[in-house]
Each structure stands twice: as C-alpha cells, then as structure tokens.
Write an enzyme that holds these catalytic residues in place. Structure first.
Site, PDB file in Angstrom:
ATOM      1  CD  GLU A 176      -2.961  -1.066   2.371  1.00  0.00           C
ATOM      2  OE1 GLU A 176      -4.035  -1.206   2.092  1.00  0.00           O
ATOM      3  OE2 GLU A 176      -2.640  -1.017   3.346  1.00  0.00           O
ATOM      4  CD  GLU A 233      -4.187  -5.815   2.794  1.00  0.00           C
ATOM      5  OE1 GLU A 233      -4.948  -5.022   3.357  1.00  0.00           O
ATOM      6  OE2 GLU A 233      -2.965  -5.659   2.856  1.00  0.00           O
TER       7      GLU A 233
END
Length: 587
Positions: A158, A234
């Site tokens: 991320e 995710e």
C-alpha cells in the site's frame, strides 16, 4: 515446475486458467503447533492459496541479529502450507502495516535520527538490503520455479497511501530479482488515483485492496491496467479493534454479496484476514489519522478480525457462508475439517504473591542519567515501559505539570503517591503542589504500540520532548528502561491483604493442569496491564475494553504446575483471575 503467469486478463498455471482464492494467515500471530490446523481449515473452505506478510521486526529484533525459529519460522510455515496442498503468496515488504507494531519495521531503525523511512534514503536502503541478504535466500528454494509453493511476492505494501518514490520501489524490485526471485511480483494499493499512481510500477502486476464496492474498485484498476487480471489483494471481510472503542464486526451477508461480485467477475481475491490470530507481547500496532481531529488509537491484543476462523481457530458462520458462495463458482469438493481444538475452563485462580515495580527497579533495569527525559529509542530500548525520575525544588504550589508529547500513557507519582495519568490522546496537564524542601517526581510511561499506517510512522516512545512545571523545563533525570523481556529477577512476597495498592505491581499465581486445552483469561476487577504465562508474554489487558479475555493457546501450558505473572499498573478489586472456555471480545 508450477508457475503462475499472466496471460492477457487471466492467470494461468501450467498453461491452465486459474482463479486465485487466497486467505491471509500470519504465522507470527499463531503458535506454530496450530499452523497446520489453520491451514487445513483454509483448504477445507475451498481456497487454493494462503497469503502471509513477513514481519521484519520479528526476524531482525536487533540490528544484525536474525531469528527464524519458533513463531518466526517462516520456512516451516510455507512448507506446512505446501504439505496441506496450498499455493503461497508472500509479502516480504520492509513495511507491512497489518495493525502490527511499527508496521513490521524494526524499532531499532529509530536509533538513526537522520534515517528516512520507505524511500530512496541510502541509510534506509542499506538496512533493508542487509535484511534481504538473509531473508530472500530462505525464500528462493521455496519458489514455484524451484518446485516450491510460493507463486508470487509483493514488492511494497500500500505504498501509494504513503509515498510516490518510484525509484525506491524499483530498488526493492531489483533487490528481489538480483537475489533470485523469479516468480510473479506485484503491488497492492487502494483503488484511487493517488494510490495507483504513487504505489505501482509500470511493468509490475498491480492489485487493489477494498472492503466494499468491488465493481467501482476494479473499474478504477482497469483505468490503469486494462489488460491485466483483476485481483483484490486484501478483501477486508472483518475488522480490528482499538482500545476504548466498540468491538468491530462485519455482516456476513455483506461479505457474501461482495464475494459473489468478485468471483462472478472472474477476479482473484485474497481474504484479509481469513484467520487473524493474536498480537502477542508488545507487538500490537496503532493508528493515527492525518486530519485535525485525528488522535492516536492503539490496537488491542486480539486480532480476531471477525473473519472466517476465529482467534482461537474456531470455524465461524462466516466460514460456512463463504464456502457456500464459493461452491457456486468452482468445484471445491467436500468440507473435510480437522477435529475441533478442545477448550477448557480451569476456574478461578487466586493470586498469592506480589512485588512492586519500584522496589524491583534495581534488578529490572540499569538506570542512566540524562539532562532531558529522552525517548526509549535513544537508549536502545524497543518496547515496554520507561521510568523517568527527578527531584523538584519547592515550595511550588498550584503548578501545572506538562508532559510534552508523551508517547503513549504516563502514570505520575509525587513522593511515591500516584497523582494522575497523562495520555497521548488526552494530554491535559496535572495540578501539583510541591512542598517546602521539594519532592521526588516519577513518571512511568507505557509504549502502547507504534503507529503502523499513515504519515506518522516515525513514532518515538516515552517522553519525546520534555517535562515542565508551568513554563519551566525540568532537567536532571535518572531514566530506567523497562523492556520487561525477562521477569526472572523478580523477588515475589506473599500478598499483604491489609489494603488495596494503587501503584504498579507484579502479581504471581500458579495453577495445575492435567490436560492442556485452549482457555481464555478473564481479569474482571483488574485495571490495566500485561500477562505472562510460563514466561510467554500473552499481551495487554485494559478494563476500558472492548476486549474482556486474553486467548491462551494450549501449547503454552504444561502438564503440572503453570505460572501466571500479571503486571498491573493501577489496582485490582480482587486478587483472582479466571480461566474460562469461551472468548469475550466485547461489544
């Protein structure tokens, strides 16, 4: 050789189309004796892949000193997954987030005041490269190209939510390739323009992370990668808890609806989490947003995450619901679950001995003297507590005591008497009266977990700026680092039942076990502190909740006599704890 490849907008394995159905299970949050149980349950749900982060701070706890044993035995975990019949996705990024202490970065990095995190800073890259020199050779024999189960590795985690240094990302990519990684490399980011611009590389497979709106998230990904497979790296199917906040859950029907959209679109997915586990010890992380109203929010000990397998390994209704919807899209066979792991209530256990923190300082810590109350990291300390002591001249009546930037929670004592608490999220000064002749000032600060996400990762612990009375800074401090990594030196005495203590104390109890089973420690009547079982640090408790019990896995028990040590910061209404057969994570 089994090799995952990208063929247009689809994955292939040995030239056959494959849809990855993966679940996140973190080896470092589970006792090794239970790895196989959790992996078998993942396989029985119809999933074909397990994903795990790799936490740098458990593998290099001290700079240059590496650990890959016990709960840190990454190789054994991957080999166990292969034995179960699962592919493996490994996310060995220097940074992992994961609601884990410092996002997986080792605290010793903060000893270098000029080091810049997660960018092309030469000092940071030197530390990452030294770690990868040890880590990556352990992974290369396990790659699918070498006959192993590892089919993909993540470059960074991320990153677009933190920075935009593409040269840094390329350094990590080349570092993996040069050390022998030849399987699919990927990035994972939020489904927004800024994240996908800042966190990706043009020739590296990109994925997105989300909890809602699969259609919109994949639409955004397609704007940047129209000719690649769709994958959610995710899928947030549950949630984690902060102290002092309500228990977080995610509606099963919502998760099922999102799964139908993902699998119906032919996309691949990784459930985050499939089984959460536990933030044992001092390894919980914390959050701190960037807005004006944002405050520090520490994460609780449990990482149950309200996902398909509970913290203690129980199959939940969400598990069966997810399996049922998956069966609509692919042949997953029968559900062959292992036998449930037994739980047991061992009843009430009376605490019989205690010793105060203050009288134990000489054996728990080697004090140092500094002009200012320095943070833990300057003293080489990573976790735990730190005590600052000084003498204040008097008389000084009605003064305000300010702890500037206390990280994270401080107990303040004047001449041995507790006078109040100062918390990072509520840093109000304390009113103090210093008598004629002066007084001794003691400040015990708890590190409640470093920030794991966002712009405030560089999270020093202790008193990070200074202490002052009014406008006057106080100088001349004796500092006691208290990492509490060993409690063997404590000299316990029988409890004096004459009164309720209001100072930090260690308490000890023993109990007998004939047959070890999973159990849950309930500390009703206790206030805030930490628990150790047979020398293993289970984690933190706090009566502010939401978590009400601590998970105690059976492998941490032994037949015969077991020892529990409790470090209580405040007081207890009753010198009793309970070992129950069910968890209580609050409401």
């Amino acid at each position: 050789m089994t090799n995952l490849k990208i063929s247009g907008t689809h994955f292939t394995m040995n030239n056959n189309p494959i849809q990855l159905v993966s679940g996140a299970i973190h080896y470092f949050r589970i006792v090794p004796e239970y790895w196989r149980d959790r992996l078998v349950k993942l396989k029985a749900c119809g999933f074909n892949t397990v994903e795990t982060y790799v936490a740098w701070n458990i593998h290099e706890p001290e700079e240059g000193s590496f650990c890959f044993e016990g709960m840190a035995d990454l190789v054994r975990f991957i080999e166990t997954a292969a034995e179960v019949g699962l592919y493996v996705i490994v996310r060995p990024s220097p940074y992992i987030c994961a609601e884990w202490e410092f996002g997986g970065l080792p605290a010793w990095l903060l000893r270098y005041p000029d080091l810049r995190l997660r960018c092309l800073d030469p000092l940071f890259l030197t530390k990452v490269d030294a770690y990868y020199d040890v880590l990556i050779p352990k992974l290369t024999p396990l790659l699918s190209t070498n006959g192993g189960p590892v089919i993909a590795l993540q470059i960074e985690n991320e990153y677009g939510s933190y920075g935009n240094d593409n040269l840094y990302l390329e350094h990590l990519r080349q570092g993996m390739i040069s050390r022998g990684i030849d399987v699919l490399l990927f990035t994972s980011d939020g489904a927004s323009d800024s994240c996908l611009q800042g966190g990706t590389l043009p020739d590296v497979f990109a994925t997105v992370n989300f909890g809602t709106d699969p259609e919109g998230s994949f639409r955004k990904l397609k704007e940047y990668r129209p000719n690649e497979p769709l994958m959610c790296a995710e899928l947030w199917n549950g949630g984690f808890d902060h102290w002092m906040k309500p228990h977080s859950t995610r509606d099963t029907e919502e998760v099922v609806e999102i799964c139908e959209q993902i699998w119906g679109a032919g996309a691949s997915v990784n459930f985050y989490m499939f089984h959460g586990g536990t933030n044992f010890g001092f390894y919980n992380g914390a959050n701190h947003g960037a807005g004006a109203e944002a405050v520090y929010e520490p994460t609780v000990t449990s990482y149950d995450y309200d996902c398909p397998i509970s913290e203690s390994g129980e199959v939940t209704p969400k598990y069966h619901a997810v399996r049922n919807v998956l069966a609509k899209f692919m042949d997953i066979g029968d559900c062959q679950l292992p036998e449930p792991i037994p739980t047991q209530s061992y009843g009430a256990i009376r605490v019989t001995e205690k010793v105060s923190l203050m009288e134990s300082l000489g054996t728990l810590s080697s004090p140092v003297v500094y002009p200012c109350p320095e943070p833990m990291e300057k003293l080489g300390q990573k976790y735990g507590f730190i005590l600052y002591s000084t003498t204040v001249s008097g008389p000084r009546m009605g003064e305000e005591l300010h702890l500037q930037e206390v990280h994270d929670r401080a107990l303040v004592f004047l001449d041995g008497e507790f006078i109040g608490t100062v918390e990072r999220w509520n840093p109000a000064p304390l009113k103090v009266d210093i008598p004629v002749g002066g007084a001794k000032l003691d400040i015990l600060v708890e590190n409640m977990g470093r920030i794991n996400f966002g712009p405030y990762l560089k999270d020093y612990k202790g008193i990070t700026e200074g202490v002052r009375l009014g406008y006057q800074y106080l100088f001349g401090w004796t500092i006691y680092p208290l990492p509490l990594d060993s409690l063997n030196s404590l000299k316990f005495k029988p409890i004096d039942k004459t009164g309720k203590s209001n100072e930090p104390n260690f308490y000890k109890a023993t109990f007998e076990v004939e047959t070890a089973a999973d159990t849950f420690i309930r500390l009703d009547g206790w206030t805030k502190g930490n628990v150790w079982i047979n020398g293993f640090h289970l984690g933190r408790y706090w009566n502010r909740g939401p978590q009400k019990t601590l998970y105690l896995p059976a492998p941490l028990l032994r037949e015969g006599t077991n020892e529990i040590i409790i470090f209580e910061l405040h007081s207890t209404d009753d010198f009793v704890i309970k070992l129950e057969d069910t968890a209580d994570l609050g409401e």
